[in-house]
Design an enzyme around this catalytic site. Structure first.
Site, mmCIF file in Angstrom:
data_model
loop_
_atom_site.group_PDB
_atom_site.id
_atom_site.type_symbol
_atom_site.label_atom_id
_atom_site.label_comp_id
_atom_site.label_asym_id
_atom_site.label_seq_id
_atom_site.Cartn_x
_atom_site.Cartn_y
_atom_site.Cartn_z
ATOM 1 N N SER A 152 -10.647 -0.401 6.118
ATOM 2 C CA SER A 152 -9.901 -0.406 4.863
ATOM 3 C C SER A 152 -9.139 -1.679 4.561
ATOM 4 O O SER A 152 -8.473 -1.765 3.530
ATOM 5 C CB SER A 152 -8.932 0.783 4.837
ATOM 6 O OG SER A 152 -9.644 1.988 4.884
ATOM 7 N N LYS B 135 0.835 -1.197 0.000
ATOM 8 C CA LYS B 135 0.000 0.000 0.000
ATOM 9 C C LYS B 135 0.872 1.250 0.000
ATOM 10 O O LYS B 135 1.837 1.350 0.765
ATOM 11 C CB LYS B 135 -0.920 -0.017 1.221
ATOM 12 C CG LYS B 135 -1.914 1.137 1.270
ATOM 13 C CD LYS B 135 -2.876 0.961 2.431
ATOM 14 C CE LYS B 135 -3.890 2.096 2.500
ATOM 15 N NZ LYS B 135 -4.887 1.889 3.578
ATOM 16 N N SER C 258 -9.406 2.068 2.116
ATOM 17 C CA SER C 258 -8.439 2.795 1.318
ATOM 18 C C SER C 258 -7.336 1.909 0.750
ATOM 19 O O SER C 258 -6.494 2.370 -0.013
ATOM 20 C CB SER C 258 -7.807 3.898 2.185
ATOM 21 O OG SER C 258 -7.115 3.289 3.296
#
Length: 441
Positions: free
Chosen positions: A171, A77, A147
């Site tokens: 997320s 990420k 996210s």
């Protein structure tokens, strides 16, 4: 079988027996990405030459010196610092920024022999708004969740075996459900967060995406997750086990897919000899959504003060509003939220400890259409704030055939116990829940 289809544990076995090289595996993944990423858009940064460079170096390591994740592909990420790759947070403030430092989680993964594929797309600063262009691999008109959008989509689309995410609200669990993969939010602060852009010190947790519980178990070993009990690694038998079915205070928001998944799951487990008991939380838990909002808003205030001071005009209003306290949250309210949630953590530990696991929704329903809205974390925030371990298990589907997962929850620092339960339950849900994982072309 094409190498890109392999799970992490399958890769490790093939590298051990010499039937597959890391370079051949890497080239298969890159071919898959080239074929699919124009549709899925999972990556914020990817350098094929660097991937092959890593793969060739890994192939040169003698077998006796190889780590437990030797050659396993990882999507990282883009809020985690990585050498040789930029860390941009999907923010114009950090566009092209390449700090030459690895986050703690990246150091651990590299030491274990992982193959870093690239930086996966995220919402701006991993916030709840302004999704990246990433699409759901099962239907490009729908969101992959946020996210940790790119990591969930990359694993769901066979572009990486493992994905790293973070969770402040939902997320990790929500993209797991939307993309039809397993995802795990471990007990809070049990996995290093050093070198991550933190949103909330009290809430942020590193998360994992994978296509099997065995892969999550492998990651748990690498990150040294351990329970106090010594018998949590043995096989779990669903027959005779006791589960709690918990709809939570968010149940009025549940859509038909999630409602059906909960009913189906309870029926399947009972057919396999388990006891499933519907429970409700004490009324004081009804304050959890508001307390979570207060903590997230107030802890983001100092986190984003530097960006606010140097480039306010480049921050989305939602994030600038944290710094400005646009919702007028008092310090008294902040303290009440901290203390209220802290008091409920041992309560939920006791409740969850009475069962093999709590079964609860992962999402409101299947992934919504569009990429700007990444879906609601309504069913996730309670567990994020309570710091419990949670695993999304795929296997069910909604009215449009999209995947829907359910969450299993255990008391804090019972991560390995939870994984043993999830391995048995996941096998059943994937076989009988009605949704089958597909490799889309």
């Amino acid at each position: 079988m094409e190498p890109y289809l392999l799970t992490a544990t399958e890769c490790v076995e093939k590298f051990k027996d010499g039937s597959l090289t890391v370079e051949a595996y890497a080239r298969s993944l890159l071919s898959r990405i080239e074929q699919r990423d124009l549709v899925v858009k999972a990556w914020a940064y990817l350098d094929p030459a660097y991937v092959i460079e890593q793969a060739k170096a890994l192939d040169q390591i003698p077998p006796e010196q190889r780590g437990p994740l030797h050659g396993v592909s990882i999507a990282v990420k883009d809020v985690m610092y990585t050498k040789r790759m930029p860390t941009q947070h999907n923010s114009p403030i950090y566009k092209g920024d390449s700090p030459e430092v690895d986050a703690g989680s990246i150091i651990v993964l590299k030491n274990a022999g992982a193959l870093l594929i690239g930086k996966s797309a995220t919402t701006e600063f991993a916030s709840a708004k302004n999704g990246p262009p990433t699409c759901n691999p099962h239907d490009p008109t729908r969101t992959p969740g946020g996210s940790s959008s790119g990591s969930g989509a990359a694993v769901g689309d066979f572009q990486a075996a493992i994905g790293l995410g973070t969770q402040t609200g939902g997320s990790t669990i929500r993209p797991g459900s939307f993309n039809g993969v397993y995802s795990m939010k471990p007990t809070w602060n049990s996995v290093t967060r050093e070198g991550h852009k933190i949103y909330s010190l009290t809430l942020d947790t590193t998360g994992f995406f994978a296509r099997s519980v065995d892969d999550l178990d492998l990651l748990a070993d690498v990150f040294a997750l351990a329970d106090d009990e010594t018998n949590t690694r043995r096989a779990f038998d669903v027959k005779g086990a006791k589960f709690a079915l918990l709809r939570t205070m968010a149940w009025p928001e549940a859509g038909p897919g999630t409602i059906a998944a909960m009913d189906t799951a309870a029926g399947i487990l009972r057919q396999h000899g388990a006891e499933v008991e519907s429970i409700e939380l004490p009324p004081e838990f009804d304050n959890m959504p508001e307390w979570h909002r207060i903590i997230m808003d107030t802890e983001a205030r100092p986190v984003f003060l530097p960006e606010y001071r140097i480039a306010k005009e480049k921050l989305q209003p939602f994030i600038a509003g944290h710094v400005e306290n646009s919702t007028n949250i008092s310090r008294a309210a902040q303290l009440a939220a901290f203390d209220g949630i802290a008091a409920l953590r041992p309560v939920i530990d006791k409740i969850a400890g009475s069962y093999s696991a709590i079964i609860t929704p992962s999402v409101i329903d299947e992934a919504p259409t569009g990429q700007e809205h990444t879906g609601s974390p309504a069913f996730n925030i309670i567990w994020t704030a309570l710091h419990t371990p949670v695993v999304n298990i795929p296997g069910f589907k909604g009215e449009h055939g999209m995947p829907i997962g359910l969450s299993l929850v255990a008391p804090r620092f019972h991560d390995r116990h939870l994984l043993s339960v999830c391995k048995a339950v996941g096998t059943i849900f994937e076989a009988e829940g009605g949704w089958k994982r597909q490799c889309h072309i």
